[in-house]
Motif scaffolding. Sequence first.
Motif, PDB file in Angstrom:
ATOM      1  N   LEU A   1      -4.539   7.191 -12.109  1.00 59.57           N
ATOM      2  CA  LEU A   1      -4.317   6.178 -11.080  1.00 59.57           C
ATOM      3  C   LEU A   1      -4.378   4.772 -11.650  1.00 59.57           C
ATOM      4  O   LEU A   1      -3.656   3.874 -11.199  1.00 59.57           O
ATOM      5  N   ARG A   2      -5.218   4.565 -12.644  1.00 64.70           N
ATOM      6  CA  ARG A   2      -5.251   3.262 -13.317  1.00 64.70           C
ATOM      7  C   ARG A   2      -3.944   3.015 -14.070  1.00 64.70           C
ATOM      8  O   ARG A   2      -3.407   1.915 -14.052  1.00 64.70           O
ATOM      9  N   ALA A   3      -3.470   4.061 -14.726  1.00 57.44           N
ATOM     10  CA  ALA A   3      -2.264   3.905 -15.547  1.00 57.44           C
ATOM     11  C   ALA A   3      -1.050   3.528 -14.716  1.00 57.44           C
ATOM     12  O   ALA A   3      -0.192   2.772 -15.174  1.00 57.44           O
ATOM     13  N   VAL A   4      -0.957   4.030 -13.493  1.00 55.42           N
ATOM     14  CA  VAL A   4       0.206   3.716 -12.656  1.00 55.42           C
ATOM     15  C   VAL A   4      -0.069   2.556 -11.705  1.00 55.42           C
ATOM     16  O   VAL A   4       0.731   2.242 -10.835  1.00 55.42           O
ATOM     17  N   GLY A   5      -1.239   1.908 -11.859  1.00 54.04           N
ATOM     18  CA  GLY A   5      -1.540   0.698 -11.099  1.00 54.04           C
ATOM     19  C   GLY A   5      -1.906   0.922  -9.653  1.00 54.04           C
ATOM     20  O   GLY A   5      -1.868  -0.005  -8.852  1.00 54.04           O
ATOM     21  N   VAL A   6      -2.305   2.146  -9.282  1.00 56.14           N
ATOM     22  CA  VAL A   6      -2.617   2.451  -7.885  1.00 56.14           C
ATOM     23  C   VAL A   6      -4.013   1.967  -7.500  1.00 56.14           C
ATOM     24  O   VAL A   6      -4.241   1.468  -6.400  1.00 56.14           O
ATOM     25  N   SER A   7      -4.984   2.116  -8.413  1.00 50.08           N
ATOM     26  CA  SER A   7      -6.369   1.776  -8.106  1.00 50.08           C
ATOM     27  C   SER A   7      -7.112   1.501  -9.395  1.00 50.08           C
ATOM     28  O   SER A   7      -6.727   1.994 -10.462  1.00 50.08           O
ATOM     29  N   ASP A   8      -8.201   0.724  -9.305  1.00 54.62           N
ATOM     30  CA  ASP A   8      -9.030   0.554 -10.500  1.00 54.62           C
ATOM     31  C   ASP A   8      -9.968   1.742 -10.697  1.00 54.62           C
ATOM     32  O   ASP A   8     -10.577   1.893 -11.751  1.00 54.62           O
ATOM     33  N   GLY A   9     -10.106   2.586  -9.678  1.00 50.54           N
ATOM     34  CA  GLY A   9     -10.867   3.826  -9.819  1.00 50.54           C
ATOM     35  C   GLY A   9     -12.326   3.635 -10.157  1.00 50.54           C
ATOM     36  O   GLY A   9     -12.957   4.541 -10.722  1.00 50.54           O
ATOM     37  N   ASN A  10     -12.903   2.501  -9.793  1.00 52.53           N
ATOM     38  CA  ASN A  10     -14.295   2.203 -10.149  1.00 52.53           C
ATOM     39  C   ASN A  10     -15.236   2.885  -9.165  1.00 52.53           C
ATOM     40  O   ASN A  10     -15.410   2.440  -8.031  1.00 52.53           O
ATOM     41  N   MET A  11     -15.882   3.955  -9.602  1.00 59.47           N
ATOM     42  CA  MET A  11     -16.764   4.706  -8.708  1.00 59.47           C
ATOM     43  C   MET A  11     -18.008   3.906  -8.358  1.00 59.47           C
ATOM     44  O   MET A  11     -18.500   3.975  -7.226  1.00 59.47           O
ATOM     45  N   GLU A  12     -18.551   3.152  -9.312  1.00 53.90           N
ATOM     46  CA  GLU A  12     -19.764   2.379  -9.043  1.00 53.90           C
ATOM     47  C   GLU A  12     -19.519   1.308  -7.985  1.00 53.90           C
ATOM     48  O   GLU A  12     -20.410   0.982  -7.207  1.00 53.90           O
ATOM     49  N   ALA A  13     -18.322   0.739  -7.961  1.00 57.88           N
ATOM     50  CA  ALA A  13     -17.991  -0.300  -6.983  1.00 57.88           C
ATOM     51  C   ALA A  13     -17.484   0.292  -5.674  1.00 57.88           C
ATOM     52  O   ALA A  13     -17.175  -0.449  -4.742  1.00 57.88           O
ATOM     53  N   GLY A  14     -17.351   1.616  -5.592  1.00 59.36           N
ATOM     54  CA  GLY A  14     -16.901   2.252  -4.363  1.00 59.36           C
ATOM     55  C   GLY A  14     -15.405   2.389  -4.227  1.00 59.36           C
ATOM     56  O   GLY A  14     -14.912   2.786  -3.170  1.00 59.36           O
ATOM     57  N   SER A  15     -14.646   2.074  -5.303  1.00 60.86           N
ATOM     58  CA  SER A  15     -13.188   2.182  -5.232  1.00 60.86           C
ATOM     59  C   SER A  15     -12.718   3.633  -5.287  1.00 60.86           C
ATOM     60  O   SER A  15     -11.564   3.912  -4.996  1.00 60.86           O
ATOM     61  N   LEU A  16     -13.586   4.529  -5.697  1.00 55.14           N
ATOM     62  CA  LEU A  16     -13.238   5.953  -5.739  1.00 55.14           C
ATOM     63  C   LEU A  16     -14.486   6.734  -5.352  1.00 55.14           C
ATOM     64  O   LEU A  16     -15.529   6.616  -6.000  1.00 55.14           O
ATOM     65  N   ARG A  17     -14.381   7.508  -4.272  1.00 56.47           N
ATOM     66  CA  ARG A  17     -15.502   8.313  -3.791  1.00 56.47           C
ATOM     67  C   ARG A  17     -15.000   9.734  -3.530  1.00 56.47           C
ATOM     68  O   ARG A  17     -13.839   9.932  -3.181  1.00 56.47           O
TER      69      ARG A  17
ATOM     70  N   CYS B   1       0.836  -1.208   0.000  1.00 56.46           N
ATOM     71  CA  CYS B   1       0.000   0.000   0.000  1.00 56.46           C
ATOM     72  C   CYS B   1       0.869   1.255   0.000  1.00 56.46           C
ATOM     73  O   CYS B   1       0.573   2.232  -0.691  1.00 56.46           O
ATOM     74  N   LEU B   2       1.938   1.219   0.777  1.00 56.38           N
ATOM     75  CA  LEU B   2       2.838   2.368   0.851  1.00 56.38           C
ATOM     76  C   LEU B   2       3.493   2.636  -0.505  1.00 56.38           C
ATOM     77  O   LEU B   2       3.559   3.785  -0.960  1.00 56.38           O
ATOM     78  N   ASP B   3       3.964   1.586  -1.169  1.00 56.59           N
ATOM     79  CA  ASP B   3       4.629   1.764  -2.462  1.00 56.59           C
ATOM     80  C   ASP B   3       3.664   2.290  -3.526  1.00 56.59           C
ATOM     81  O   ASP B   3       4.026   3.144  -4.349  1.00 56.59           O
ATOM     82  N   LEU B   4       2.428   1.808  -3.511  1.00 50.94           N
ATOM     83  CA  LEU B   4       1.444   2.320  -4.463  1.00 50.94           C
ATOM     84  C   LEU B   4       1.063   3.765  -4.133  1.00 50.94           C
ATOM     85  O   LEU B   4       0.807   4.568  -5.043  1.00 50.94           O
ATOM     86  N   ALA B   5       1.039   4.088  -2.863  1.00 50.03           N
ATOM     87  CA  ALA B   5       0.783   5.476  -2.470  1.00 50.03           C
ATOM     88  C   ALA B   5       1.889   6.393  -2.996  1.00 50.03           C
ATOM     89  O   ALA B   5       1.628   7.516  -3.447  1.00 50.03           O
ATOM     90  N   LEU B   6       3.140   5.925  -2.954  1.00 46.92           N
ATOM     91  CA  LEU B   6       4.248   6.717  -3.491  1.00 46.92           C
ATOM     92  C   LEU B   6       4.090   6.932  -4.998  1.00 46.92           C
ATOM     93  O   LEU B   6       4.377   8.016  -5.509  1.00 46.92           O
ATOM     94  N   ARG B   7       3.620   5.916  -5.699  1.00 46.78           N
ATOM     95  CA  ARG B   7       3.375   6.092  -7.136  1.00 46.78           C
ATOM     96  C   ARG B   7       2.376   7.220  -7.392  1.00 46.78           C
ATOM     97  O   ARG B   7       2.555   8.047  -8.302  1.00 46.78           O
ATOM     98  N   ALA B   8       1.306   7.240  -6.590  1.00 44.15           N
ATOM     99  CA  ALA B   8       0.309   8.298  -6.748  1.00 44.15           C
ATOM    100  C   ALA B   8       0.932   9.665  -6.491  1.00 44.15           C
ATOM    101  O   ALA B   8       0.641  10.642  -7.206  1.00 44.15           O
ATOM    102  N   ALA B   9       1.787   9.758  -5.491  1.00 43.55           N
ATOM    103  CA  ALA B   9       2.447  11.026  -5.173  1.00 43.55           C
ATOM    104  C   ALA B   9       3.324  11.484  -6.330  1.00 43.55           C
ATOM    105  O   ALA B   9       3.315  12.668  -6.698  1.00 43.55           O
ATOM    106  N   PHE B  10       4.086  10.563  -6.925  1.00 42.34           N
ATOM    107  CA  PHE B  10       4.939  10.923  -8.063  1.00 42.34           C
ATOM    108  C   PHE B  10       4.083  11.368  -9.252  1.00 42.34           C
ATOM    109  O   PHE B  10       4.404  12.350  -9.930  1.00 42.34           O
ATOM    110  N   ALA B  11       2.998  10.642  -9.513  1.00 45.75           N
ATOM    111  CA  ALA B  11       2.149  10.952 -10.660  1.00 45.75           C
ATOM    112  C   ALA B  11       1.503  12.327 -10.526  1.00 45.75           C
ATOM    113  O   ALA B  11       1.249  12.999 -11.530  1.00 45.75           O
TER     114      ALA B  11
END
Length: 511
Positions: free
Chosen positions: A181-197, A62-72
């Motif tokens: 976020l999808r492009a860097v593999g951090v999250s699927d970003g699916n709002m309908e499924a609750g992955s992004l609110r 989780c920490l490493d993926l969070a760092l990816r988001a920060a860089f992006a």
Amino acid sequence: MSRWLVDGWQVIIGIETHVQIKSSQKLFSRAPTSLLNDAPNTRYNTFDAALPGTLPRLNRKCLDLALRAAFALGCSVNKRSSFDRKHYFYFDQPTGYQITQHYSPFAVNGQYTSPKIGLPIRIKQIQLEQDTAKSITNARTRTALIDLNRAGAGLLEIVTEPDFRTAGQAAEYVRSLQELLRAVGVSDGNMEAGSLRCDVNVSINRPGEPPGTRTEVKNINSLKFMVAAIEYEIQRQKTILETLGPKQKVPQETRGFNSETWKTFRLRSKEDAPDYRYMPDPNLGVLVLSEQHIEAVRREMPPLPDATRLRLIQTYSSSGVTERNIDVLMNLDAVRDIAYDGVVEDTVVGAVAYFELCSQGRDPKFVMDWIIQNFLGQLFALGKPFSTEYIPVAQMGDLLDLITTKQITRPSAKLLLKHMLISPSDIPVKQLAEKMDVLSSVDELSNSSSHDDPLRDVCIRAMDALPSEIAAIQAGNENVMNKVIGWIMRQTKGKVEVIRAKDILKQLLSR
């Protein structure tokens, strides 16, 4: 700035986005992250349920993926950060507090420019935090059930500065953030499924005056709902200020959005930071990131969407691939995770990679057309979500080769493609085509101009079988030609090319 005024009012919008991290385990426990089809209360452990004596342990993935988001998002990474307890007592929070990073987040001061907005959006901070449990309310029985599957899942809270001035800008930012976020593999970003609110803060004021009181609209899980909520809030606040006079203030409160009435509604008066009684989490201490760790994650960063889009345009536009085609792929893409501790969690090839692998040694425009028009079209007709695992690269390549070598016609190829989607198998594509009897045996013999041409014989039989239609064509009604072609296709089981059949018919009718 005047072009963004609404009836003389300036609108100020900020967004807090809660993104579920794409990790197989939760943020502070070894429990597996919940999936949509998991039965309630089957994906949690004693820590998630807040049983006494359990302690948190940070999930490094989780920490490493969070760092990816920060860089992006162009943020500065703090080498020292810490976790806080945010106290509130709702039944979806087993411990009575949420572990977050309110005071000392791991990333701050970012900037992101959405391609379609064209304006730099300032990122105030990104913080790691836990998700809550899911509450399921039954209005009829006036009861609420709790599902702990989601409790403790890793979240990123991405907080912007109030840089948006329209609902459209806010929605476009979230759409671009999903893609990023999808492009860097951090999250699927699916709002309908609750992955992004999203929580949206809205205030209005007259130009030149201080910003008005902001209202927060919580837990919006759709872009169209976001636009509706912001537009409703603007009108609601404008009515309050214009009706009750300039000295009246909009109440500071937290509101929800009703997707049936398309209106916001009051949840509670807005809590300030002291109301949450933040305190440092004594079980976690300080999070220290070494320069080596930060740089190791930076080196593993996948390409950002803008760079990928530019590369695709430069590489394939000369082959007839349009920017619109590329945008379709970019919107579909779900980049596979980079190996973590030697394990690749998601081995599904993304749409862009799928296209490029299929294009090796083939016409890129032809490949693109088949992926977008036929592959996607068949998936949509079958009600299946997009995934390149349905037909692997090798099988799609074999199918395309059968078409280009005229061993199979396009209508037969579409039929074969549908069969491959409905009944996946490891049978070689050509062998499957033979089994289905869709190989172009007629066309293989009809490349010469001899009078023994089998397709010519079929066309002559079509003229004999459909005299009234032939007469109509000779009288100038070209639309009837399709009926004759349909007869030919049925007789040959779709094994001939439509264009060639039309050419032969026209030759015969011109005599």
